[in-house]
Motif scaffolding. Structure first.
Motif, PDB file in Angstrom:
ATOM      1  N   SER B  12       0.849  -1.198   0.000  1.00 66.13           N
ATOM      2  CA  SER B  12       0.000   0.000   0.000  1.00 66.13           C
ATOM      3  C   SER B  12       0.880   1.241   0.000  1.00 66.13           C
ATOM      4  O   SER B  12       2.051   1.186   0.384  1.00 66.13           O
ATOM      5  CB  SER B  12      -0.861   0.040   1.257  1.00 66.13           C
ATOM      6  N   TYR B  57      -1.253  -5.449   7.913  1.00 64.65           N
ATOM      7  CA  TYR B  57      -2.407  -5.353   6.996  1.00 64.65           C
ATOM      8  C   TYR B  57      -2.592  -3.949   6.439  1.00 64.65           C
ATOM      9  O   TYR B  57      -3.261  -3.763   5.442  1.00 64.65           O
ATOM     10  CB  TYR B  57      -3.689  -5.861   7.659  1.00 64.65           C
ATOM     11  N   ASN B  58      -1.977  -2.959   7.119  1.00 68.21           N
ATOM     12  CA  ASN B  58      -2.046  -1.606   6.567  1.00 68.21           C
ATOM     13  C   ASN B  58      -1.037  -1.396   5.441  1.00 68.21           C
ATOM     14  O   ASN B  58      -1.148  -0.431   4.698  1.00 68.21           O
ATOM     15  CB  ASN B  58      -1.772  -0.569   7.666  1.00 68.21           C
ATOM     16  N   TYR B  59      -0.037  -2.275   5.340  1.00 70.05           N
ATOM     17  CA  TYR B  59       1.068  -2.044   4.401  1.00 70.05           C
ATOM     18  C   TYR B  59       0.967  -2.915   3.150  1.00 70.05           C
ATOM     19  O   TYR B  59       1.594  -2.633   2.148  1.00 70.05           O
ATOM     20  CB  TYR B  59       2.407  -2.264   5.101  1.00 70.05           C
ATOM     21  N   PHE B  60       0.223  -3.997   3.231  1.00 68.02           N
ATOM     22  CA  PHE B  60       0.021  -4.848   2.051  1.00 68.02           C
ATOM     23  C   PHE B  60      -1.325  -4.501   1.421  1.00 68.02           C
ATOM     24  O   PHE B  60      -2.262  -4.106   2.119  1.00 68.02           O
ATOM     25  CB  PHE B  60       0.055  -6.333   2.427  1.00 68.02           C
ATOM     26  N   SER B  61      -1.394  -4.677   0.104  1.00 68.49           N
ATOM     27  CA  SER B  61      -2.651  -4.336  -0.564  1.00 68.49           C
ATOM     28  C   SER B  61      -3.413  -5.590  -0.984  1.00 68.49           C
ATOM     29  O   SER B  61      -3.961  -5.663  -2.062  1.00 68.49           O
ATOM     30  CB  SER B  61      -2.371  -3.447  -1.780  1.00 68.49           C
ATOM     31  N   CYS B  62      -3.381  -6.595  -0.115  1.00 72.84           N
ATOM     32  CA  CYS B  62      -4.207  -7.795  -0.353  1.00 72.84           C
ATOM     33  C   CYS B  62      -5.039  -8.021   0.905  1.00 72.84           C
ATOM     34  O   CYS B  62      -4.845  -7.345   1.910  1.00 72.84           O
ATOM     35  CB  CYS B  62      -3.331  -9.000  -0.649  1.00 72.84           C
TER      36      CYS B  62
END
Lengths: 179, 245, 358
Positions: B12, B57-62
């Motif tokens: 993200s 979960y804030n840093y990955f876009s899945c």
């Protein structure tokens, strides 16, 4: 009208199965039924017992203090449970393993040498079938022909065992008729 | 001249909360690059641990789930069993995975669950503030081992790759490091290999990444890299410990 | 469909499949292991998932992982096992995932015993795990109701996006009764695309879904808890279920009882009626939400002199009964929790002696 029967004996004597067959037959006749096993440490080699309740209306309590009938497959079962059977009930005594009697005069004793008769038929394992058919015949708790079908169905996955269990079933009826 | 370097699609556009010099950012990037290269972002679900990476979960876009301490492998098991078509990875630190979650990781590995675990080993508890981890080195100071880890009382550091490799079930078990470019390139290869085994429904795959924690080690980022090279790498040797077949 | 004779534990397993739950994770514990044994055979026949986890702790999170994917999922356990799962149940409640937990209660505390009990009432209705959450708790009184409640539990869990518990006891798990699997209780799974981690491709979305229970911002956490609270309030409006027994006419005492114990009480009430003594009963079928109004209204009937909470525990539900009565009637407790269950005769004797001393 509600009737209860307690099946009791050693673990491994087919107590739970006898009780289940009776419950099945009663259910097929349209009655309300309940099959209540004892479970716990006593399952392992000690006294196993199982109560079947048959009624024409919704069954209330699963906790039965005084059953109408008793099928005692060993001596500790007879000694423990015969005193609590309601007056007028049938007490089946597996005389092959129980040398004593109930000591009660207000019940009907049914003496069945279930183990000896089963051994004569070729396998002691069918003693429970002899007992259940004899009990059913004496007590009138379920229809004999329906019970016979239930026994047949129970062994339908092991067809080799059907003939001996049918013989056992008839043997039980014979013993009940002669008593 | 075209663009030569950009943020992976699987990351993200967010600033991380990680400390300066922390290697989590590198690990995130490597996982994201692999997800991009394999084209699996739309069917990937990550599982965040309890620890510094809890906000991953804030840093990955899945899609992402957030586990309780150490339980990520159990959640991944639940997910993979009901949706084998999903690509599932857990991202766990050493306190999470090797202490409170030891049971879950060993049993998931032993069942050969077809997910991938990224294991960040920086020899300390990060988020809770520098307490001793199962991977803390003998003599290494931690807030709960103020005079240094006493192995007479707390035992020797646990080597997870070696431990998991001892299981008879086939799996992919590798340890790489994030301390210098050569290591990082190998780390990415291992992560890709791990995801490829998962894609092929082959086996459980596990990549340990020897990392740093300058903040809780009380070192500058550069000193932390050097200390890790000198102290951690000899005890936690790099390489592939186990491959399927 | 014809009735079949089944053990409670097996019937619960079959009911889950009939409800469209094809995912089951569990750890063996007496007296519920037959559910796992039954589904170990049955799940492969319907292409379902069966997995024996390494512990109840892990199983709780297998349920969480599967539920977070939006799949119908269930586990069954008994008291000590449910304690271990309570951590995951709290997370599942916080992360708002639908899942079904069955507790075939045995005696406690600690290892306690393996015989029937209702000693987990507090755990089931007041929490168990940490934080501000409730489970919707269904309490069957026999095998048929265990089947119906299992089938209802999945749509209810989806309606409220939270964990639902079925609280039975060892006897309901172990006994056999004729059962029917009502087809009209099957409800197709709801669409979960707006929150579940199903994978973006599957739902044709570019927006990621995150399932989590961590809210570091106090305002956001408070908001999440307010959302949960609103759900519990909605349950109190829409989901309260109970049975009123022999309450149409006048009665001298009101029994409040649930599960196996309520069946014993029914027989006791029937027997007392034959003796000319009228006793009413309210049987909560949902323990949370609790039928407060029904109990209150039944208890304040002028003829009713006593209210008795009869439980297979040392007096847990009585606190909810007291709360329901708002001080208008006194309530006393009768029960035991070692595994023996009072007979109808003992219940009747107790009620009669209470009324004599009144």
């Amino acid at each position: 009208m509600q009737k209860e029967v307690m099946f009791a004996g050693f673990g491994g004597q087919g107590i739970l199965l006898s009780a289940k067959l009776l419950a099945y037959a009663a259910m097929k006749q349209g009655a309300q039924v309940m099959w209540i096993p004892s479970y716990g440490p006593e399952m392992r080699g000690g006294t196993a017992y199982c109560t079947v309740v048959v009624s024409d209306r919704l069954i209330g309590s699963p906790i039965i203090k005084n059953p109408a009938h008793l099928v005692a497959m060993n001596r500790p079962s007879l000694e423990k449970f015969a005193p609590v059977v309601k007056p007028g009930g049938v007490v089946l005594i597996n005389s092959s393993l129980i040398p004593v009697r109930s000591g009660r005069t207000d019940i009907q004793e049914l003496i069945v040498p279930a183990n000896d008769a089963a051994i004569q038929l070729g396998s002691v394992k069918c003693a429970n079938i002899i007992a259940v058919s004899a009990f059913a015949a004496k007590s009138g708790m379920v229809d004999i022909e329906i019970l016979r079908k239930c026994v047949q169905e129970e062994f339908s996955s092991k067809p080799k065992l059907i003939p001996i269990n049918m013989q056992a079933f008839d043997e039980g009826l014979k013993i009940a008729a002669a008593s | 001249m075209g663009k030569t370097f950009s943020r992976p699609e699987a990351l993200s556009d967010a600033h991380t909360h990680y400390c300066p010099g922390c290697t989590h950012g590198i690990a995130h990037r490597l996982v994201a690059e692999v997800i991009d290269e394999l084209g699996i972002r739309g069917r990937t679900v990550g599982i965040a641990p309890v620890g510094c990476a809890v906000l991953a979960y804030n840093y990955f876009s899945c899609d992402f789930q957030e586990a309780a301490h150490g339980r990520a492998p159990a959640m991944a098991t639940g997910m993979k069993r009901v949706r084998p078509d999903l690509m599932v990875f857990t991202y766990q630190g050493d306190g999470d995975l090797a202490s409170i979650g030891m049971g879950e990781i060993v049993h998931a590995a032993n069942r050969g669950e077809k997910f991938t675990t990224i294991f960040i080993n920086n020899a300390i508890y990060g988020m809770t503030g520098g307490q001793m981890a199962p991977t803390t080195m003998p003599g290494q100071r931690a807030t709960t081992a103020p005079t240094g880890r006493n192995v007479e009382e707390t035992g020797m550091p646990i080597r997870m790759c070696e431990l998991l490799s001892s299981l008879a079930t086939p799996g992919y078990i590798a340890r790489q490091a994030l301390l210098k470019p050569q290591y990082i390139n190998k780390a990415k290869k291992a992560i890709k290999q791990a995801f490829e085994y998962q894609m092929a429904h082959k086996c459980f795959s596990f990549v340990e990444l020897v990392s740093t924690c300058p903040t809780n080690w009380g070192m500058t980022p550069l000193n932390a890299l050097k200390w890790a090279e000198d102290t951690l790498i000899p005890y936690y040797p790099l390489g592939e410990f186990k491959k399927p077949e | 469909m014809a009735k079949v004779l089944m053990k409670g534990n097996e019937a619960i397993g079959e009911a889950a499949i009939r409800a469209g739950c094809l995912n089951y994770f569990a750890y063996p514990i007496t007296p519920q292991s037959e559910v796992a044994e039954y589904l170990a055979k049955r799940m492969p026949e319907v292409n379902g998932v069966f997995l024996q986890g390494e512990s109840e702790v892990a199983v709780g999170y297998m349920i969480f992982g599967a539920a977070a994917c939006g799949e119908r999922v269930m586990t069954t356990s008994s008291s000590p096992g449910v304690s271990l799962m309570s951590e995951a149940i709290s997370y599942i409640a916080g992360a708002r995932c639908p899942a079904v937990f069955v507790n075939i209660v045995r005696g406690g505390p600690g290892l306690g015993g393996i015989l029937p009990s209702q000693g987990d009432y507090f755990q089931a209705t007041k929490g168990g795990g940490h934080g501000d959450y409730h489970l919707l708790v269904l309490a069957p009184d026999g095998v048929q109701e265990a089947v119906e409640m299992t089938m209802m539990a999945f749509p209810l869990a989806e309606k409220y996006r939270g964990p639902v518990m079925i609280m039975g006891d060892g006897l309901i798990g172990q006994m056999m009764e004729p059962v029917e699997f009502p087809e009209n209780l099957y409800v197709p799974p709801s669409n979960k695309d707006d929150w579940a981690t199903t994978g973006m491709d599957k739902r044709g979305s570019t927006k990621k879904n995150i399932v989590k229970s961590l809210y570091l911002d106090p305002k956001v956490l408070n908001q999440n808890n307010l959302t949960l609270k609103a759900q519990y309030e909605q349950m109190k409006r829409e989901e309260i279920r109970f049975e009123a027994y022999n309450t149409d006419g006048d009665y001298q005492a009101l029994i409040v009882s649930y599960g196996t114990m309520s069946r014993v009480c029914k027989t006791a009430i029937d027997n007392m009626k034959e003796q000319g003594l009228e006793i009413g009963m309210i049987r909560p079928k949902t323990l949370f939400p609790f039928p407060e109004k029904a109990i209150h209204d039944a208890a304040i009937k002028p003829s009713c002199k006593r209210v008795i909470s009869i439980e297979m525990s040392m007096g847990q539900m009585i606190e909810d009964v007291e709360r329901s009565l708002k001080g208008k009637r006194e309530v006393t407790w009768f029960g035991q929790c070692g595994g023996d269950i009072y007979t109808p005769e003992e219940v009747a004797e107790h009620v009669v002696s209470l009324l004599k001393n009144n």
